[in-house]
Motif scaffolding. Structure first.
Motif, PDB file in Angstrom:
ATOM      1  N   VAL A 118       0.839  -1.201   0.000  1.00  0.00           N
ATOM      2  CA  VAL A 118       0.000   0.000   0.000  1.00  0.00           C
ATOM      3  C   VAL A 118       0.875   1.252   0.000  1.00  0.00           C
ATOM      4  O   VAL A 118       0.671   2.185  -0.790  1.00  0.00           O
ATOM      5  N   VAL A 119       1.853   1.279   0.898  1.00  0.00           N
ATOM      6  CA  VAL A 119       2.720   2.453   1.019  1.00  0.00           C
ATOM      7  C   VAL A 119       3.488   2.691  -0.271  1.00  0.00           C
ATOM      8  O   VAL A 119       3.537   3.823  -0.785  1.00  0.00           O
ATOM      9  N   ARG A 120       4.073   1.642  -0.814  1.00  0.00           N
ATOM     10  CA  ARG A 120       4.813   1.791  -2.066  1.00  0.00           C
ATOM     11  C   ARG A 120       3.887   2.128  -3.233  1.00  0.00           C
ATOM     12  O   ARG A 120       4.277   2.850  -4.158  1.00  0.00           O
ATOM     13  N   GLY A 121       2.655   1.645  -3.162  1.00  0.00           N
ATOM     14  CA  GLY A 121       1.669   1.980  -4.181  1.00  0.00           C
ATOM     15  C   GLY A 121       1.291   3.450  -4.175  1.00  0.00           C
ATOM     16  O   GLY A 121       0.814   3.988  -5.186  1.00  0.00           O
ATOM     17  N   TRP A 122       1.495   4.096  -3.044  1.00  0.00           N
ATOM     18  CA  TRP A 122       1.280   5.544  -2.941  1.00  0.00           C
ATOM     19  C   TRP A 122       2.469   6.341  -3.477  1.00  0.00           C
ATOM     20  O   TRP A 122       2.484   7.570  -3.419  1.00  0.00           O
ATOM     21  N   GLY A 123       3.476   5.625  -3.976  1.00  0.00           N
ATOM     22  CA  GLY A 123       4.649   6.293  -4.519  1.00  0.00           C
ATOM     23  C   GLY A 123       5.657   6.701  -3.462  1.00  0.00           C
ATOM     24  O   GLY A 123       6.513   7.558  -3.702  1.00  0.00           O
ATOM     25  N   ILE A 124       5.593   6.046  -2.280  1.00  0.00           N
ATOM     26  CA  ILE A 124       6.484   6.387  -1.167  1.00  0.00           C
ATOM     27  C   ILE A 124       7.716   5.482  -1.198  1.00  0.00           C
ATOM     28  O   ILE A 124       7.592   4.250  -1.174  1.00  0.00           O
ATOM     29  N   GLU A 125       8.897   6.084  -1.255  1.00  0.00           N
ATOM     30  CA  GLU A 125      10.136   5.330  -1.126  1.00  0.00           C
ATOM     31  C   GLU A 125      10.416   5.098   0.353  1.00  0.00           C
ATOM     32  O   GLU A 125      10.190   5.996   1.178  1.00  0.00           O
ATOM     33  N   ILE A 126      10.884   3.917   0.696  1.00  0.00           N
ATOM     34  CA  ILE A 126      11.098   3.553   2.098  1.00  0.00           C
ATOM     35  C   ILE A 126      12.590   3.452   2.413  1.00  0.00           C
ATOM     36  O   ILE A 126      13.337   2.774   1.716  1.00  0.00           O
ATOM     37  N   VAL A 127      13.004   4.156   3.465  1.00  0.00           N
ATOM     38  CA  VAL A 127      14.323   3.952   4.053  1.00  0.00           C
ATOM     39  C   VAL A 127      14.127   2.874   5.112  1.00  0.00           C
ATOM     40  O   VAL A 127      13.503   3.111   6.152  1.00  0.00           O
ATOM     41  N   ASP A 128      14.636   1.680   4.840  1.00  0.00           N
ATOM     42  CA  ASP A 128      14.357   0.537   5.709  1.00  0.00           C
ATOM     43  C   ASP A 128      15.172   0.616   6.998  1.00  0.00           C
ATOM     44  O   ASP A 128      16.366   0.930   6.982  1.00  0.00           O
ATOM     45  N   VAL A 129      14.505   0.333   8.103  1.00  0.00           N
ATOM     46  CA  VAL A 129      15.130   0.353   9.417  1.00  0.00           C
ATOM     47  C   VAL A 129      15.254  -1.085   9.904  1.00  0.00           C
ATOM     48  O   VAL A 129      14.282  -1.841   9.892  1.00  0.00           O
TER      49      VAL A 129
END
Length: 299
Positions: free
Chosen positions: A219-230
């Protein structure tokens, strides 16, 4: 601590990463460690091996350093009134949640925090900030209200703090304003959604992917959000629980060494004060801070 008077103009946030101008905090003068969920429970259960112990003067010093960082960045700091009975009300993220339409008053589940609504309602009334809604259908706490980007909100629940009924009610409030709201269960060890994911900048968030359900990551990536993984190890110690100050600056904490290094490599200026009396006690800088206004403002 004396709060500044509210400035004229609209209150609310349209996102949680634009330049922060006003923040709601508390005063930990009555703070103590008590059984209040899985994070502090882990601290207390292992204290005989780790040797950690609560130090009120150190806690006050650490909190003051956080306030100084806000003030250094021209953020106006407002404070909830301290209360000997409400000895955890300074975790200002949870008793309310700021939205584009004004504050949502939350319905907290922990016995030692159920009446925190009293000091937060008093604050909004005294500063003439109109309240938007009240959570009433079930317990709901502000750390589970997470504006990921304008128009899109993640709303969490673990059952131990926020409950599904409360989260679903708040989601309907949001949808009634024309925004998208996604409700998701989270593991109790992360307490709130802001222990799993926090916005960092436009189209960028920090998150512990390993602790999130795959569909929620989608869902988050589908919103076009890049994730800095922790890393999970840092996330379980509240590494995700940081505050975006805007203008390429981030209020993080000591201990999240790998994450802080990643953020600096991305060009962020990172503040990393020692907040151990609070992280060991159940909350990080995001838990301690409720954004009242950012430059992006309201809709």
């Amino acid at each position: 601590m004396n709060s500044p008077r509210a400035n004229s103009g609209s209150w609310g946030i349209n996102d949680d990463y634009s330049k922060l101008t006003d923040v709601l905090l508390g005063n930990p003068e009555y703070y103590r460690w008590v059984e209040a969920g899985p994070l502090i429970g882990r601290t207390l259960a292992n204290a005989h091996k780790t040797g950690v112990r609560f130090d009120l003067q150190l806690a006050m010093k650490q909190h003051a350093e956080m306030v100084a960082i806000y003030e250094e960045n021209d953020v106006s700091c407002f404070f909830l009134q301290p209360d000997k009975v409400l000895h955890r009300n300074f975790f200002a993220r949870d008793s309310s949640a700021m939205t584009p339409w004004g504050p949502l008053i939350c319905h907290m589940q922990l016995k030692c925090r159920r009446a925190d609504y009293a000091t937060v309602i008093q604050f909004y009334q005294e500063h003439e900030i109109p309240i938007w809604k009240f959570a009433t259908a079930g317990h709901f706490e502000g750390g589970d209200f997470n504006i990921i980007s304008p128009g899109r909100v993640l709303i969490g629940y673990s059952g131990e703090r926020s409950e599904k009924e409360g989260s679903e009610q708040v989601a309907e409030f949001v949808r009634g304003e024309g925004w998208e709201a996604v409700v998701a269960p989270i593991s109790r060890e992360f307490v709130h959604m802001d222990g799993l994911i926090v916005p960092l900048a436009e189209k960028l968030a920090v998150a512990c992917v390993d602790a999130m359900e795959p569909w929620l990551v989608d869902v988050v990536r589908g919103w076009g959000i890049e994730i800095v993984d922790v890393d999970y190890r840092e996330a379980r110690n509240l590494g995700v629980n940081l505050v975006a100050l805007g203008d390429g600056k981030v209020l993080s904490m000591a201990g999240a060494d790998e994450l802080n290094s990643k953020l600096r490599s991305l060009g962020f200026e990172v503040y990393d004060p020692d907040m151990s009396m609070f992280t060991l006690g159940g909350g990080g800088v995001h838990c301690l801070s409720q954004a009242l206004r950012r430059e992006a403002g309201r809709q």
